[in-house]
Design a protein around this motif. Structure first.
Motif, PDB file in Angstrom:
ATOM      1  N   UNK A   1    -102.332  98.017 -45.413  1.00 36.00           N
ATOM      2  CA  UNK A   1    -101.611  98.875 -46.284  1.00 36.00           C
ATOM      3  C   UNK A   1    -101.606  98.586 -47.845  1.00 36.00           C
ATOM      4  N   UNK A   2    -102.025  99.522 -48.464  1.00 33.12           N
ATOM      5  CA  UNK A   2    -101.785  99.356 -50.067  1.00 33.12           C
ATOM      6  C   UNK A   2    -101.298 100.483 -50.609  1.00 33.12           C
ATOM      7  N   UNK A   3    -100.403 100.329 -51.795  1.00 32.02           N
ATOM      8  CA  UNK A   3     -99.819 101.296 -52.539  1.00 32.02           C
ATOM      9  C   UNK A   3    -100.033 100.994 -54.086  1.00 32.02           C
ATOM     10  N   UNK A   4    -100.124 102.039 -54.735  1.00 30.75           N
ATOM     11  CA  UNK A   4    -100.256 101.966 -56.121  1.00 30.75           C
ATOM     12  C   UNK A   4     -99.330 102.594 -57.087  1.00 30.75           C
ATOM     13  N   UNK A   5     -98.888 102.140 -57.996  1.00 34.74           N
ATOM     14  CA  UNK A   5     -97.862 102.969 -59.041  1.00 34.74           C
ATOM     15  C   UNK A   5     -98.497 103.974 -59.604  1.00 34.74           C
ATOM     16  N   UNK A   6     -97.847 104.949 -60.233  1.00 34.24           N
ATOM     17  CA  UNK A   6     -98.593 105.977 -61.062  1.00 34.24           C
ATOM     18  C   UNK A   6     -99.479 105.341 -62.240  1.00 34.24           C
ATOM     19  N   UNK A   7     -99.146 104.222 -62.860  1.00 35.09           N
ATOM     20  CA  UNK A   7    -100.185 103.836 -63.558  1.00 35.09           C
ATOM     21  C   UNK A   7    -101.378 103.085 -63.015  1.00 35.09           C
ATOM     22  N   UNK A   8    -101.462 103.162 -61.612  1.00 29.96           N
ATOM     23  CA  UNK A   8    -102.796 102.732 -60.952  1.00 29.96           C
ATOM     24  C   UNK A   8    -102.714 101.323 -60.844  1.00 29.96           C
ATOM     25  N   UNK A   9    -101.564 100.789 -60.956  1.00 30.56           N
ATOM     26  CA  UNK A   9    -101.360  99.136 -60.557  1.00 30.56           C
ATOM     27  C   UNK A   9    -100.852  99.047 -59.141  1.00 30.56           C
ATOM     28  N   UNK A  10    -101.578  97.982 -58.583  1.00 31.12           N
ATOM     29  CA  UNK A  10    -101.159  97.767 -57.138  1.00 31.12           C
ATOM     30  C   UNK A  10     -99.897  97.325 -57.048  1.00 31.12           C
ATOM     31  N   UNK A  11     -99.088  97.824 -56.358  1.00 33.41           N
ATOM     32  CA  UNK A  11     -97.894  97.297 -56.134  1.00 33.41           C
ATOM     33  C   UNK A  11     -97.583  96.666 -54.601  1.00 33.41           C
ATOM     34  N   UNK A  12     -98.466  97.142 -53.727  1.00 33.45           N
ATOM     35  CA  UNK A  12     -98.717  96.393 -52.446  1.00 33.45           C
ATOM     36  C   UNK A  12    -100.025  96.391 -52.049  1.00 33.45           C
ATOM     37  N   UNK A  13    -100.593  95.191 -51.520  1.00 32.87           N
ATOM     38  CA  UNK A  13    -102.077  95.248 -51.370  1.00 32.87           C
ATOM     39  C   UNK A  13    -102.218  94.612 -49.722  1.00 32.87           C
ATOM     40  N   UNK A  14    -103.079  94.812 -49.233  1.00 33.76           N
ATOM     41  CA  UNK A  14    -103.393  94.545 -47.695  1.00 33.76           C
ATOM     42  C   UNK A  14    -102.022  93.757 -46.902  1.00 33.76           C
ATOM     43  N   UNK A  15    -101.209  94.535 -46.698  1.00 33.16           N
ATOM     44  CA  UNK A  15    -100.290  94.368 -45.986  1.00 33.16           C
ATOM     45  C   UNK A  15    -100.375  94.784 -44.435  1.00 33.16           C
ATOM     46  N   UNK A  16    -100.319  93.768 -43.552  1.00 33.26           N
ATOM     47  CA  UNK A  16    -100.730  93.934 -42.135  1.00 33.26           C
ATOM     48  C   UNK A  16     -99.690  93.305 -41.337  1.00 33.26           C
ATOM     49  N   UNK A  17     -98.885  93.928 -40.579  1.00 28.14           N
ATOM     50  CA  UNK A  17     -98.040  93.171 -39.477  1.00 28.14           C
ATOM     51  C   UNK A  17     -97.617  94.204 -38.366  1.00 28.14           C
ATOM     52  N   UNK A  18     -97.573  93.634 -36.944  1.00 26.70           N
ATOM     53  CA  UNK A  18     -96.997  94.230 -36.184  1.00 26.70           C
ATOM     54  C   UNK A  18     -95.721  93.680 -35.711  1.00 26.70           C
ATOM     55  N   UNK A  19     -94.938  94.699 -35.287  1.00 27.82           N
ATOM     56  CA  UNK A  19     -93.414  94.606 -34.782  1.00 27.82           C
ATOM     57  C   UNK A  19     -93.467  95.094 -33.341  1.00 27.82           C
ATOM     58  N   UNK A  20     -93.038  94.515 -32.427  1.00 27.22           N
ATOM     59  CA  UNK A  20     -93.055  94.792 -31.191  1.00 27.22           C
ATOM     60  C   UNK A  20     -91.508  95.108 -30.641  1.00 27.22           C
ATOM     61  N   UNK A  21     -91.503  95.769 -29.503  1.00 30.52           N
ATOM     62  CA  UNK A  21     -90.254  96.231 -28.926  1.00 30.52           C
ATOM     63  C   UNK A  21     -89.445  95.209 -29.086  1.00 30.52           C
ATOM     64  N   UNK A  22     -88.032  95.092 -29.399  1.00 26.19           N
ATOM     65  CA  UNK A  22     -87.366  93.996 -29.211  1.00 26.19           C
ATOM     66  C   UNK A  22     -87.231  92.931 -30.116  1.00 26.19           C
ATOM     67  N   UNK A  23     -88.226  93.081 -31.369  1.00 25.51           N
ATOM     68  CA  UNK A  23     -88.441  92.142 -32.347  1.00 25.51           C
ATOM     69  C   UNK A  23     -88.001  92.399 -33.679  1.00 25.51           C
ATOM     70  N   UNK A  24     -87.504  91.506 -34.166  1.00 27.24           N
ATOM     71  CA  UNK A  24     -87.028  91.547 -35.916  1.00 27.24           C
ATOM     72  C   UNK A  24     -87.854  90.795 -36.442  1.00 27.24           C
TER      73      UNK A  24
END
Ligand SMILES: Nc1ncnc2c1ncn2[C@@H]1O[C@H](COP(=O)(O)OP(=O)(O)O)[C@@H](O)[C@H]1O
Ligand SMILES: [Mg+2]
Length: 517
Positions: free
Chosen positions: A269-292
């Motif tokens: 996952x990546x998200x950029x702000x209106x100025x085109x700056x990366x605010x999130x990059x390369x976010x990967x995770x999996x949450x299973x049922x019953x997991x925090x």
């Protein structure tokens, strides 16, 4: 036993201080005696009246009743300037530095040594260097404040107060914004300040800190002083009981409920702000049922953006999000909710509640299209009201009724209402952003219990929190976010707060026990 202080030992005495705000008595007949050259801690829950008392001492608020004596003389401070002139300085909970100025400029602003009409920066620099050396306060005079980390900003604030000649220092919850290493550093500074004869008022609600650093502790509960003790006289549980009137709850998970069924899958996952700056990059995770999955991080490193992206409030620039195997990357917030995403927002006033609407109408908010609030396309008012009654009962929302406006509830009760609303229906995942921030301990314990229940019921839970104890206690797995990336993973059962702190600040990132993610 402590001997009663001689007059000459007393830096400050407050007598019978009362301060009322509309609808609350923030301080009620408070007596407080501060010995010279000590670290005196003031502890109390959120809303106990600590900041109000300190603002009175610092001349920001006028007491309705009571007197202040400084060095044996009665004082009335009409303004902070008057308090500063009497040698009292305060570092606020929220820093008040100008970002675009240097450390040197910030320290001297408003208190400059002058030379032929101009600022004498050379003299100012020399004094800052002297203060820095005397008290072990590491600051770099020429850095811009905006480039500094939180710990250094705080040192600049302390430096600024000392520069103005303070001999009595008020620090309002200075550790709330610090990671564990920075807390240790601050405590070192406090010991140095004390060794030089300064008097420190240290406000906190963290008992281990208070026990570690204070010479004396005054406990405030609901605006009144309930005890003044030394750390040798009390244990942490006793102090907790003084503070809240009952034993403190602790966050902890009992048996594991983690399954191997993925529920919330986030990939690159990546998200950029209106100025085109990366605010999130390369976010990967999996949450299973019953997991925090707990997300730790210094505030402002992408936590809020991650939550927004998962709830469909903020567009995703690349990557995918899947819920129970269905791609929801481009889904609206509403369809995410309908698909089973529950959400406890960080800012319950802006995002969670309509403060001027009634409790039952707030029950419907964001859920108008799902049962029991909906009947076809129509709102089922009767069912929605009945379900609100159920939430009030099951979640112990203290309210005179469901037609009361949400703004009439305390913060803890507002939060229980949100949690109750979000946990109903057929949720499969829960995004919880700072679910217990600013709520009283009773509500905190209740919210933790509801999160455990959600996890037992097989929800996948993402927990974002600034409270490391809550994160470690409530999570099955921990990830650290730094500058928009997940930089480390830890097992909450074995991680030390210091390791999390290092990863959170990017210090010794490679040395952490957590692997990269
Ligand atoms: N300016 C204000 N106006 C109205 N109420 C206030 C104001 N400042 C504080 N309060 C109320 O006074 C009580 C004590 O607040 P505060 O001194 O900030 O507590 P603490 O610092 O211990 O968390 C709270 O109920 C708070 O809502
Ligand atoms: Mg406060």
């Amino acid at each position: 036993m402590r001997r009663p202080p001689e007059q000459a030992d007393i830096a400050i005495a407050l007598h019978g201080i009362t301060k009322r705000f509309p609808g609350v008595v923030a301080n009620s007949d408070v007596d407080l005696t501060i010995r010279r050259g000590t670290v005196h801690a003031i502890v109390g829950e959120n809303g106990a009246g600590k900041s109000t008392l300190m603002k009175i001492l610092y001349g920001m608020l006028k007491p309705d009743e009571g007197t202040i004596t400084v060095d044996g003389r009665t004082a009335t401070f009409g303004s902070p300037a008057a308090a500063i002139a009497a040698g009292i300085g305060m570092v606020h909970q929220h820093f008040m530095l100008a970002d675009n100025l240097s450390v040197l400029e910030n320290v001297v602003l408003g208190g400059e040594p002058r030379q032929r009409g101009g600022l004498d920066f050379r003299a100012a620099r020399a004094r800052i260097e002297q203060i820095s050396a005397t008290y072990g306060l590491q600051v770099e005079p020429d850095r811009l404040v905006e480039e500094l980390g939180v710990g250094e900003r705080q040192r600049v604030e302390i430096c600024k107060v000392l520069y103005r000649g303070a001999r009595i220092l008020i620090l309002d919850e200075p550790t709330a914004v610090l990671v564990p290493q920075e807390v240790d550093e601050l405590f070192g500074n406090l010991r140095d300040l004390k060794a030089e004869g300064l008097t420190i008022l240290f406000i906190s609600h963290k008992l281990d800190e208070v026990l570690a650093v204070a010479d004396e502790i005054t406990v405030i509960r609901r605006g009144s002083t309930v005890a003044s003790v030394t750390p040798h006289e009390v244990t942490a549980p006793q102090l907790a009981e003084l503070m809240v009137g009952s034993a403190l709850p602790v966050p902890e998970l009992r048996e594991s409920t983690v399954t191997d069924r993925p529920v919330l899958e986030v990939s690159d996952l990546a998200v950029t702000d209106p100025d085109g700056r990366h605010v999130l990059s390369a976010i990967s995770f999996t949450i299973h049922a019953g997991e925090v999955l707990g997300i730790a991080g210094v505030e402002g490193n992408g936590q809020a953006e991650l939550v927004d992206a998962l709830m469909g409030v903020r567009p995703i620039s690349s990557g995918t999000v899947a819920l129970s195997g269905h791609d929801i990357t481009r889904s609206s917030t509403r369809s995410r909710r309908e698909a089973g995403m529950a959400y406890i927002p960080e800012d319950r006033h802006r995002q969670g509640l309509l403060l001027e609407a009634s409790i039952w109408e707030n029950r419907v908010l964001g859920h108008q299209t799902v049962a029991p609030s909906a009947r076809g396309l129509l709102l089922n008012r009767r069912a929605a009201r009945a379900d609100t009654q159920r939430i009030v009962r099951e979640y112990d929302v203290r309210t005179p009724g469901i037609d009361v406006v949400a703004s009439a509830l305390s913060g803890g009760n507002q939060q229980k209402l949100i949690v109750g609303r979000e946990m109903t229906g057929r949720s499969v995942a829960l995004i919880a952003a700072h679910p217990t921030r600013g709520v009283d301990v009773g509500a905190q314990a209740a919210i933790w219990e509801h999160m455990r229940a959600a996890r037992r019921a097989g929800l996948a839970v993402l927990l974002v929190s600034a409270d490391l104890e809550e994160l470690i206690g409530m999570s099955d797995s921990l990830a650290v976010i730094l500058r928009g990336r997940l930089v480390a993973r830890f097992d909450p059962k074995t991680v030390k707060p210091e390791q999390l702190g290092s990863a959170m600040t990017g210090a010794g990132a490679s040395a952490g026990a957590g692997g990269a993610v």
